[in-house]
Design a protein around this motif. Structure first.
Motif, mmCIF file in Angstrom:
data_model
loop_
_atom_site.group_PDB
_atom_site.id
_atom_site.type_symbol
_atom_site.label_atom_id
_atom_site.label_comp_id
_atom_site.label_asym_id
_atom_site.label_seq_id
_atom_site.Cartn_x
_atom_site.Cartn_y
_atom_site.Cartn_z
ATOM 1 N N ARG A 94 29.472 37.984 58.017
ATOM 2 C CA ARG A 94 30.549 38.129 56.957
ATOM 3 C C ARG A 94 30.443 37.122 55.920
ATOM 4 N NH1 ARG A 94 33.922 38.566 61.899
ATOM 5 N NH2 ARG A 94 33.792 40.792 62.414
ATOM 6 N N THR A 103 39.354 34.217 46.212
ATOM 7 C CA THR A 103 39.287 34.951 47.507
ATOM 8 C C THR A 103 38.128 35.610 47.976
ATOM 9 O OG1 THR A 103 39.931 36.802 46.306
ATOM 10 C CG2 THR A 103 41.959 35.580 47.280
ATOM 11 N N ASN A 105 36.292 39.101 49.127
ATOM 12 C CA ASN A 105 36.430 40.695 49.193
ATOM 13 C C ASN A 105 36.353 40.924 50.903
ATOM 14 O OD1 ASN A 105 35.983 43.392 49.570
ATOM 15 N ND2 ASN A 105 35.513 43.369 47.526
ATOM 16 N N ASN B 104 33.788 50.220 56.118
ATOM 17 C CA ASN B 104 33.988 49.159 55.445
ATOM 18 C C ASN B 104 34.556 47.853 56.398
ATOM 19 O OD1 ASN B 104 33.379 49.280 52.673
ATOM 20 N ND2 ASN B 104 34.889 50.490 52.159
ATOM 21 N N PRO B 216 36.917 34.349 57.841
ATOM 22 C CA PRO B 216 36.083 35.247 57.986
ATOM 23 C C PRO B 216 36.475 35.885 59.422
ATOM 24 C CG PRO B 216 34.680 33.461 57.071
ATOM 25 C CD PRO B 216 36.176 33.112 57.459
ATOM 26 N N ASP B 217 37.063 35.199 60.108
ATOM 27 C CA ASP B 217 37.294 35.819 61.415
ATOM 28 C C ASP B 217 38.571 36.546 61.461
ATOM 29 O OD1 ASP B 217 35.364 34.620 62.702
ATOM 30 O OD2 ASP B 217 36.306 32.857 63.373
ATOM 31 N N ARG B 219 40.094 39.848 60.099
ATOM 32 C CA ARG B 219 39.434 41.184 59.332
ATOM 33 C C ARG B 219 40.267 42.089 59.046
ATOM 34 N NH1 ARG B 219 35.425 39.254 57.707
ATOM 35 N NH2 ARG B 219 34.617 41.336 57.113
ATOM 36 N N TYR B 220 40.455 42.779 57.914
ATOM 37 C CA TYR B 220 41.706 43.731 57.631
ATOM 38 C C TYR B 220 41.004 44.734 56.700
ATOM 39 C CZ TYR B 220 41.831 40.396 53.757
ATOM 40 O OH TYR B 220 41.428 39.530 52.957
ATOM 41 N N LYS B 270 40.851 49.971 45.202
ATOM 42 C CA LYS B 270 42.102 49.527 46.615
ATOM 43 C C LYS B 270 42.196 48.090 46.468
ATOM 44 C CE LYS B 270 38.226 49.558 49.822
ATOM 45 N NZ LYS B 270 37.646 50.222 51.091
ATOM 46 N N GLU B 272 40.320 45.168 46.106
ATOM 47 C CA GLU B 272 39.439 44.207 46.441
ATOM 48 C C GLU B 272 38.425 43.485 45.790
ATOM 49 O OE1 GLU B 272 37.270 46.031 49.930
ATOM 50 O OE2 GLU B 272 39.365 46.096 51.185
ATOM 51 N N CYS B 273 37.927 44.461 44.779
ATOM 52 C CA CYS B 273 36.842 43.834 43.900
ATOM 53 C C CYS B 273 37.206 43.106 42.654
ATOM 54 C CB CYS B 273 35.840 44.940 43.629
ATOM 55 S SG CYS B 273 36.370 46.131 42.120
ATOM 56 N N VAL B 292 44.059 42.325 47.435
ATOM 57 C CA VAL B 292 43.799 41.209 48.148
ATOM 58 C C VAL B 292 42.709 40.167 47.368
ATOM 59 C CG1 VAL B 292 44.355 41.979 50.444
ATOM 60 C CG2 VAL B 292 41.809 42.438 49.297
ATOM 61 N N PHE B 293 42.499 40.637 46.248
ATOM 62 C CA PHE B 293 41.450 39.733 45.267
ATOM 63 C C PHE B 293 41.995 38.608 45.099
ATOM 64 C CE2 PHE B 293 39.867 38.867 41.031
ATOM 65 C CZ PHE B 293 38.547 38.729 41.172
ATOM 66 N N TYR B 294 43.370 38.591 44.229
ATOM 67 C CA TYR B 294 44.022 37.198 44.009
ATOM 68 C C TYR B 294 44.393 36.549 45.218
ATOM 69 C CZ TYR B 294 43.760 39.318 39.469
ATOM 70 O OH TYR B 294 43.469 39.771 38.164
ATOM 71 N N SER B 295 44.172 34.810 45.117
ATOM 72 C CA SER B 295 44.841 34.116 45.993
ATOM 73 C C SER B 295 46.385 33.991 45.749
ATOM 74 C CB SER B 295 44.193 32.717 45.749
ATOM 75 O OG SER B 295 44.613 32.175 44.518
ATOM 76 N N ARG B 297 48.071 31.540 44.851
ATOM 77 C CA ARG B 297 48.387 30.863 43.600
ATOM 78 C C ARG B 297 48.292 31.710 42.425
ATOM 79 N NH1 ARG B 297 45.618 28.484 39.767
ATOM 80 N NH2 ARG B 297 43.691 29.364 40.513
ATOM 81 N N GLN B 298 47.030 32.517 42.390
ATOM 82 C CA GLN B 298 46.854 33.230 41.286
ATOM 83 C C GLN B 298 48.046 34.361 41.343
ATOM 84 O OE1 GLN B 298 42.812 34.164 42.576
ATOM 85 N NE2 GLN B 298 41.988 33.320 40.821
#
Lengths: 364, 337
Positions: A94, A103, A105, B104, B216-217, B219-220, B270, B272-273, B292-295, B297-298
């Motif tokens: 991961r 963040t 991906n 994915n 990283p643990d 997962r979604y 979607k 992510e990137c 889910v790309f931005y924190s 804060r962002q």
């Protein structure tokens, strides 16, 4: 993945490899904190150890642009950093760090393959991870037992792994390929017996009251200084699917009861072989020679390893030439001899594994 | 075998359809080039909306060993752009174009402990995973949260299969999921896999971070189709290009800009990137960040947005009643690369 053509005679010239199996990726000492690359079953792997010493096998291609992770460096407790843009993965594959963003991906992962370390080898499972039962690692206990001593090497053989299995399942070839060390005409004159079950094949051959060939005379004299005379010689070849072959070999003073089970008047070795397909036309051939006498002698360990190195070098040359001839004669088939019974059972067991994985394509 | 995401398009025949919960249709497909779907995988398929072709992704709920039976389940979304309505019209014998199973959201075998969390129709992504964990005799808790039982697909089957490993939360019964309690039950050896509305996933992510568990643990999978607000029609302007367009309730900002002839860069579609990022010059309203790309804060700074999934809304607080029914649509003025 390559589809496999089946013929009723189970004599494919280039046999596919099951994926739901443990294969040796490396010797334990090869895998370190410095990542290394090795292709197993057509899949390039990056191998390294975590800070805690756990061996890790990741696909050797970064999620981002497929740069080889094996060129990168280990990072933190269990991570590895891609050498190109610095993406860091943990041992589960991961992503834990991405450049220039706050963040990660969630799709950024590389496959992490199940690993078991056993018998001085690092084993990997490239198939369905839910089936990766460590109890399925082939028995090679002589490799890490106090009752056995020895060492081995790896041969990078330019041939389909099945050609090595064929070679080991029928040792008649020793008479011709290894005439100066272990070959003798009694090999092809003596009878042999083949048995099998669902995942193993055994070929046993006994030669009674014969002269010991040079390799075995030397071993007898290591244990019994000054030995002269006839011996009883044995070769008991055991295949464990899909590609491990342990050969119980030895000689004992003739008529002292070795065939009946008393080997005290002889010398016993185990030739440990496990063959890992690399590509369809190459393999990693891991071997070792283990003995259960004179365990204290590093000299004998080295002599035996060097001796077998020489013998297997002769095989390697033949296997490479055989693969080249196969590829140069695509319109010629294989035919079988009576001596191929062991090798033919091996092929049948492997084809059943391929069939179970839905990867054996029968010919129309 | 390592997952491959190279799309192989093929024909699939519908072999069964069945209504299994309020507005949820189960559809069993037989692909022409079958391949077993691993846990966490989905298929992309082509749907027809008003005579035009579009692409949708659905998690594979079940797969036979040979891959000849792939079950998906589709919820008729009230704000649907038409894809789910099309899926609900399918009948046995119909054919459509689909990919082989794509991955994915892989399940890692070998974690000490697992929590699977499904919210609503997100159950479709978790069923296959849960079955594998049960077969592996893994230590797992399967949490299924929904509004009411009638809307919760597969509930009886899952209860029968998973017994005490399944924990059910139903809003209408006063047993709503308490995310803090759930995340408090996780430790450093736990992996949590979740699929559900973005509000739920955001809350879990925050609790996970606060508890200082390893990100990283967690997962979604998100298909970028839910937000903090209901989708509204809004206006997007690009002054440099002289573009002004109305983004309909059922269209994305990215699609609208493409329709208007703007040469847009994008990849995942979607959230992510981050490739479809646009710079916000002026905003009348608020941004409903669905990526889910931005924190956090962002997202809070609202200087940029992922136009593939995120939207402009009139509300400032998140409460629907907050929006003034008499005012006009939200307007976002942007610059693109």
């Amino acid at each position: 993945m390559t589809a496999v053509q089946s013929t009723s005679s189970t004599t494919n010239k280039v046999l596919g490899h099951p994926l739901n199996a443990w294969y040796v990726a490396a010797w334990d000492h090869e895998v370190t904190r410095k990542p290394m690359s090795r292709r197993v079953a057509n899949r390039p792997l990056a191998l390294y150890r975590t800070e805690d010493g756990k061996a890790v096998a990741l696909a050797d291609a970064c999620w981002h642009r497929l740069a080889p992770l094996s060129m990168g460096k280990t990072m933190g407790k269990d991570g590895i950093q891609c050498p190109y843009h610095g993406i860091v993965y943990n041992s589960a594959g991961r992503c834990v760090s991405m450049p220039a963003q706050e963040t990660i991906n969630p799709s950024a992962t590389v496959p992490s393959f199940p690993v078991v370390e056993r018998y001085r080898y690092v084993w990997v499972w490239l198939g369905d991870p839910t089936k990766a039962d460590p109890d399925l690692v082939p028995d090679m206990h002589q490799m890490s037992s106090e009752e056995w001593a020895g060492d081995g090497e790896t041969i990078h053989a330019d041939c389909n792994y099945q050609l090595v299995l064929d070679n080991l399942m029928d040792l008649t070839h020793e008479e011709f390929v290894h005439s100066s060390s272990i070959g003798q005409e009694e090999l092809s004159e003596s009878d042999f017996e083949v048995t099998h079950d669902g995942s193993t094949v055994t070929v046993s051959r006994w030669m009674h009251n014969i002269d010991a060939p040079p390799f075995w005379l030397k071993n007898m004299r290591d244990k019994f200084p000054g030995f002269e005379g006839k011996v009883d010689r044995w070769q008991i070849i055991t295949f464990q699917a899909p590609s491990t072959i342990n050969i119980d070999v030895g000689v004992a003073k003739a008529g002292t009861g070795a065939p009946e089970g008393d080997r005290s008047q002889g010398v016993n070795g185990f030739v440990m072989n496990t063959i890992t397909p690399e590509t369809d036309r190459s393999c990693h051939y891991f071997w070792a020679f283990m003995r259960n006498y004179r365990l204290e002698s590093q000299l004998i360990t080295t002599q035996l390893r060097n001796g077998v190195h020489g013998v297997f070098g002769e095989d390697e040359e033949m296997l490479k030439a055989q693969q080249a001839a196969i590829d140069a004669n695509p319109d010629y088939e294989f035919y079988n001899l009576n001596i191929d019974a062991g090798g033919m059972w091996v092929r049948r067991l492997i084809e059943r594994m391929l069939e179970a994985e839905g990867r054996l394509v029968p010919t129309a | 075998m390592a997952a491959t995401n190279v799309e192989v398009w093929q024909q699939a025949t519908v072999i069964e359809t069945q209504s299994i919960a309020t507005d949820i249709q189960r559809i069993v497909l037989e692909p022409s080039a079958p391949k077993k779907a691993e846990p966490g995988s989905h298929v992309d398929l082509k749907v027809m909306i008003d005579g035009e072709q579009d692409k949708r992704s659905y998690s594979v709920v079940e797969s036979s060993e040979d891959g000849k039976r792939l079950a998906i389940s589709v919820m008729k979304a009230p704000q649907s752009r038409g894809g789910s309505l099309f899926m609900h019209t399918l009948k046995p014998g119909d054919t459509l174009e689909i990919t082989q199973p794509l991955q994915n959201f892989p399940l890692r075998v070998g974690a000490e402990r697992y929590i699977l969390l499904a919210g609503g129709i997100g159950i479709t992504a978790m069923i296959n995973m849960a079955r594998v964990l049960k077969n592996l005799k893994a230590d797992y808790t399967f949490v299924y949260a929904g509004r009411n039982r009638a809307a919760m697909a597969y509930l009886p089957e899952l209860q029968e299969l998973h017994g005490d490993n399944l924990v059910v939360h139903v809003d209408d019964e006063g047993t709503s999921l308490k995310v803090d309690e759930l995340v408090a039950s996780a430790d450093l050896e736990t992996e949590l896999y979740m699929c559900g509305p973005i509000r739920l996933m955001d809350v879990v992510r925050r609790a996970w971070t606060e508890r200082e568990l390893n990100l990283p643990d967690l997962r979604y999978e998100t298909f970028g189709n839910s937000g903090w607000y209901d989708p509204e029609e809004f206006i997007v302007r690009i002054p440099r290009l002289g573009v002004e367009a109305k983004v309909g309730q059922g269209r994305s900002m990215l699609e609208t800009l493409e329709d208007a002839g703007v040469d847009m860069m994008f990849d995942c579609r979607k959230g992510e990137c981050g490739l479809c990022e646009v710079r916000i010059l002026e905003l009348d309203g608020a941004v409903d960040h669905r990526d889910v790309f931005y924190s956090e804060r962002q997202q809070h700074a609202a200087a940029k947005m992922c136009c593939c999934v995120s939207r402009a809304v009139t509300s400032k607080t998140g409460a629907k009643s907050d929006a003034d029914p008499h005012r006009g649509p939200a307007v976002v003025t942007i610059e693109v690369s």
